[in-house]
Design an enzyme around this catalytic site. Structure first.
Site, PDB file in Angstrom:
ATOM      1  N   GLU A  45       0.829  -1.203   0.000  1.00 43.88           N
ATOM      2  CA  GLU A  45       0.000   0.000   0.000  1.00 43.88           C
ATOM      3  C   GLU A  45       0.869   1.262   0.000  1.00 43.88           C
ATOM      4  O   GLU A  45       0.560   2.232  -0.665  1.00 43.88           O
ATOM      5  CB  GLU A  45      -0.964   0.012   1.201  1.00 43.88           C
ATOM      6  CG  GLU A  45      -2.140  -0.944   1.038  1.00 43.88           C
ATOM      7  CD  GLU A  45      -3.044  -0.594  -0.136  1.00 43.88           C
ATOM      8  OE1 GLU A  45      -3.109   0.576  -0.550  1.00 43.88           O
ATOM      9  OE2 GLU A  45      -3.688  -1.515  -0.666  1.00 43.88           O
ATOM     10  N   TYR A 128      -6.455   6.877   4.081  1.00 47.01           N
ATOM     11  CA  TYR A 128      -6.681   5.851   3.069  1.00 47.01           C
ATOM     12  C   TYR A 128      -5.910   4.574   3.400  1.00 47.01           C
ATOM     13  O   TYR A 128      -6.463   3.469   3.401  1.00 47.01           O
ATOM     14  CB  TYR A 128      -6.283   6.351   1.659  1.00 47.01           C
ATOM     15  CG  TYR A 128      -6.188   5.176   0.725  1.00 47.01           C
ATOM     16  CD1 TYR A 128      -7.342   4.596   0.213  1.00 47.01           C
ATOM     17  CD2 TYR A 128      -4.956   4.576   0.430  1.00 47.01           C
ATOM     18  CE1 TYR A 128      -7.276   3.447  -0.576  1.00 47.01           C
ATOM     19  CE2 TYR A 128      -4.879   3.437  -0.342  1.00 47.01           C
ATOM     20  CZ  TYR A 128      -6.040   2.886  -0.849  1.00 47.01           C
ATOM     21  OH  TYR A 128      -5.979   1.744  -1.604  1.00 47.01           O
ATOM     22  N   ASP A 146      -9.990   4.750  -3.173  1.00 46.32           N
ATOM     23  CA  ASP A 146      -8.887   5.290  -3.975  1.00 46.32           C
ATOM     24  C   ASP A 146      -9.457   5.837  -5.288  1.00 46.32           C
ATOM     25  O   ASP A 146     -10.683   5.926  -5.450  1.00 46.32           O
ATOM     26  CB  ASP A 146      -7.804   4.215  -4.207  1.00 46.32           C
ATOM     27  CG  ASP A 146      -8.273   3.108  -5.138  1.00 46.32           C
ATOM     28  OD1 ASP A 146      -9.481   3.097  -5.498  1.00 46.32           O
ATOM     29  OD2 ASP A 146      -7.442   2.272  -5.518  1.00 46.32           O
TER      30      ASP A 146
END
Ligand code: SF4
Length: 354
Positions: A45, A128, A146
């Site tokens: 990520e 996020y 996203d």
């Protein structure tokens, strides 16, 4: 109820069409009881922020071969990790990556915390990424939004408000769909749908598992969504980099200050970067030559035109900035991309000077 059925339709599609990625525990493995490795989820990520899946695959594979656990990464020297990160861009992320690994080891015994709230307290993990890790690694029903998910939500609900103003609305819509059952797989399924079917230019609505409820497909507006507020054009900055090659083959390099662009990375000494080349001094007195050409590079907020100066210098050369790095320890691949472009320009010039 409609939302639950909609999530189930997408999960059925994902069970068959999930993309294979080196950091992913696919739906079949999960059904067989495998659990995602939180270190892998976190690392991927962080690498995927602003970088494509294709670019990240190679880096992820190399990082996990070099540092199989978060403890291994935490124990590594900064310069080695920054060197391996070179080319991925956004170097503040690499510095935070190391900080985060060390906090996970020192404060959490080498195990990632498993809630969004606790993840948010770690260095370099924003809303996020915290939601993505909590969802994908720990199956928490977090709302993961996203760019792919924004596009899918804007189309599914035919939202014409331009981004970024539409973000809260799209997040609220995404929240109504996030299921309690298999939320980690669901989060990855929406991303896969956006990356492979609901693509920016030519959405393949005919084979989309959400074609029935999709409002933009019915209205014929899918290709024009999401709307975006036009961006201001990026300004151009200029600078000069000095590449000195000592007669024993050592290069004059500096480690850039921790704060600021390319912070902590290796680079060539030179001027600052501004609309006009700022006043500056070369890092040492030498017969500097301009080989012509410029290294062109685009950062998030500006384009850079970096011209280079090259010189051969004797053993006793005493620089005002930087230090000579012996040829045996200098790896051009440790340089951030713009510095490598400058190196490529200069290398040709040195060959011409032979
Ligand atoms: S039907 Fe088309 S526009 Fe709607 S979600 Fe699917 S691919 Fe995207």
């Amino acid at each position: 109820m409609r939302e639950t059925a909609q999530a189930a339709d997408l999960l059925s599609w994902y069970d068959v069409h999930a993309r294979q990625m080196p950091w992913r525990t696919g739906p079949a493995e999960r059904a067989a009881g495998a659990r995602p490795n939180p270190y892998h989820v976190w690392l991927s990520e962080v690498m995927l922020q602003q970088t494509t899946v294709a670019a990240v695959r190679e880096y992820f594979t190399r990082f996990t071969a070099l540092w199989p656990t978060v403890g291994d990464l935490a124990a590594e020297e900064d310069a080695r990790v920054m060197g391996e990160w070179a080319g991925l861009g956004y170097y503040a992320r690499a510095r935070n990556l190391l900080k985060c690994a060390r906090v996970v080891v020192s404060d959490h015994g080498g195990t990632f915390p498993d809630t969004r709230e606790a993840l948010l307290k770690l260095p370099g993990i924003g809303p996020y990424t915290a939601a993505a890790i909590a969802s994908i690694a720990f199956d928490r029903p977090e709302v993961v939004v996203d760019g792919n998910v924004e596009r899918v939500m804007a189309r599914l609900h035919d939202v014409h408000t331009p981004l970024p103003a539409a973000k809260p609305e799209l997040t609220a819509l995404a929240a109504t769909l996030t299921p309690e059952d298999r939320p980690g797989d669901y989060a990855q399924a929406v991303m896969d749908l956006g990356a492979t079917i609901c693509t920016p230019r030519n959405p393949a609505c005919g084979i989309c598992p959400w074609r029935a409820p999709c409002a933009a497909r019915a209205a014929g507006t899918a290709p024009e969504l999401p709307k975006k507020t036009p961006k201001k054009p990026k300004p151009t900055r200029q600078g000069v980099a000095y590449l000195a090659l000592r007669e024993d083959g050592a290069w004059l390099l500096e480690t850039r200050p921790d704060k600021g662009l390319l912070g902590g990375m290796l680079g060539w000494p030179g001027s600052g970067w501004a609309e006009e080349v700022p006043p500056h001094e070369p890092p040492l007195e030498a017969d500097w030559r301009d080989p012509g050409g410029e290294a062109l590079h685009t950062f998030t907020h500006f384009h850079l035109r970096l011209s280079v100066r090259v010189a051969r210098v004797p053993m006793g050369a005493n620089p005002r900035a930087g230090a000579f790095l012996p040829a045996a320890t200098f790896r051009p691949s440790d340089l951030p991309t713009v510095m490598r472009k400058a190196f490529d320009l200069a290398r040709g010039a040195f060959v011409d000077m032979e």
